[in-house]
Design a protein around this motif. Structure first.
Motif, short mmCIF file in Angstrom:
data_model
loop_
_atom_site.label_atom_id
_atom_site.label_comp_id
_atom_site.label_asym_id
_atom_site.label_seq_id
_atom_site.Cartn_x
_atom_site.Cartn_y
_atom_site.Cartn_z
N GLU A 152 10.51 8.26 -0.88
CA GLU A 152 11.25 7.06 -1.26
C GLU A 152 10.35 5.85 -1.48
OE1 GLU A 152 11.41 7.45 3.28
OE2 GLU A 152 11.61 8.76 1.51
N LEU A 153 9.08 5.94 -1.03
CA LEU A 153 8.14 4.84 -1.20
C LEU A 153 7.23 5.03 -2.42
CD1 LEU A 153 7.06 4.21 2.49
CD2 LEU A 153 8.84 3.04 1.18
N ARG A 154 7.29 6.18 -3.02
CA ARG A 154 6.44 6.44 -4.18
C ARG A 154 7.00 5.74 -5.42
NH1 ARG A 154 5.91 12.97 -3.21
NH2 ARG A 154 4.61 12.84 -1.31
N PRO A 155 6.12 5.23 -6.29
CA PRO A 155 6.61 4.57 -7.52
C PRO A 155 7.31 5.58 -8.42
CG PRO A 155 4.23 4.86 -7.59
CD PRO A 155 4.65 5.21 -6.19
N ARG A 156 8.35 5.11 -9.07
CA ARG A 156 9.11 5.96 -9.98
C ARG A 156 8.67 5.69 -11.42
NH1 ARG A 156 15.34 5.24 -8.80
NH2 ARG A 156 15.39 6.96 -10.31
#
Length: 221
Positions: free
Chosen positions: A12-16
């Protein structure tokens, strides 16, 4: 020195970098807005303005096309004239689109959308002579002028005052207000003065109105 192990990042913290495309308002649908106008009146104005927008976008592109392809003894004067006209049409595109959005509608924005809707005949990809280029512009103005009259009349009947004022002030009366400015730009031959005067006279007579100085304004700005 030993390298530190890479730390894992929670998903959920990784860039999309990719998203699922979502359309939140389909083209042609209008939400309810507290602006007094009835939904059918707003829809009618949005449709008319989008048609005017498609034709104006096309005319703007035609001015730029012919500016790039202009040649001959009057190249400099016509080059300046067509560049000026392109800028004016581009500004008008913004005005029309803003009114459509104010009505809660969706304005066309992409070139392919405008190409699908426009009533202006598509010019060839190659170079045409100067009389042909100017005649195409005159024909395009006649198409837009008719659309402006029709849209203004419909908006007036539905009490959409702003959608009536936009084509009246910026398309029908716009050229006559600017008449005579930029005298350093010489007009093309009288053939085109007479041709454009006949365009405005034809549109005006069809609708039972007196012709404006649209023709003179087109040629002398």
């Amino acid at each position: 020195m030993a390298e530190k192990p890479a730390q894992s990042v929670a998903p959920e913290l990784r860039p999309r970098y990719t998203v699922e495309y979502r359309e939140i308002q389909p083209y042609g649908e209008l939400p309810d807005l507290p602006i007094v106008l009835k939904n059918n009146a707003r829809k009618q104005s949005v449709e008319a303005l989008n048609q005017l927008l498609a034709d104006t976008m096309t005319l703007s592109d035609m001015y730029k096309k012919h500016q790039w392809r202009m040649s001959g003894a009057t190249f400099y004067q016509l080059h300046l004239l067509l560049d000026n006209r392109n800028e004016e049409q581009a500004a008008l595109v913004d005005l029309i689109a803003e009114r459509i959005m104010a009505l809660g509608g969706i304005s066309i924005t992409m070139v392919p959308d405008g190409a699908e809707m426009t009533r202006i005949p598509r010019p060839p990809k190659g170079r045409e002579d100067v009389p042909s280029q100017l005649s195409r512009l005159l024909e395009a103005h006649e198409i837009i002028l008719r659309q402006a009259h029709e849209g203004a009349d419909a908006a007036d009947e539905s009490s959409d005052d702003s959608s009536n004022d936009l084509p009246v002030s910026n398309v029908i009366r716009g050229a006559s207000r600017k008449c005579g400015s930029s005298p350093s730009i010489s007009p093309p031959p009288n053939l085109f003065v007479r041709r454009f005067e006949s365009v405005e006279s034809n549109v005006a007579s069809d609708r039972g109105r007196a012709p404006s100085s649209l023709a003179h304004g087109f040629l002398t700005i």
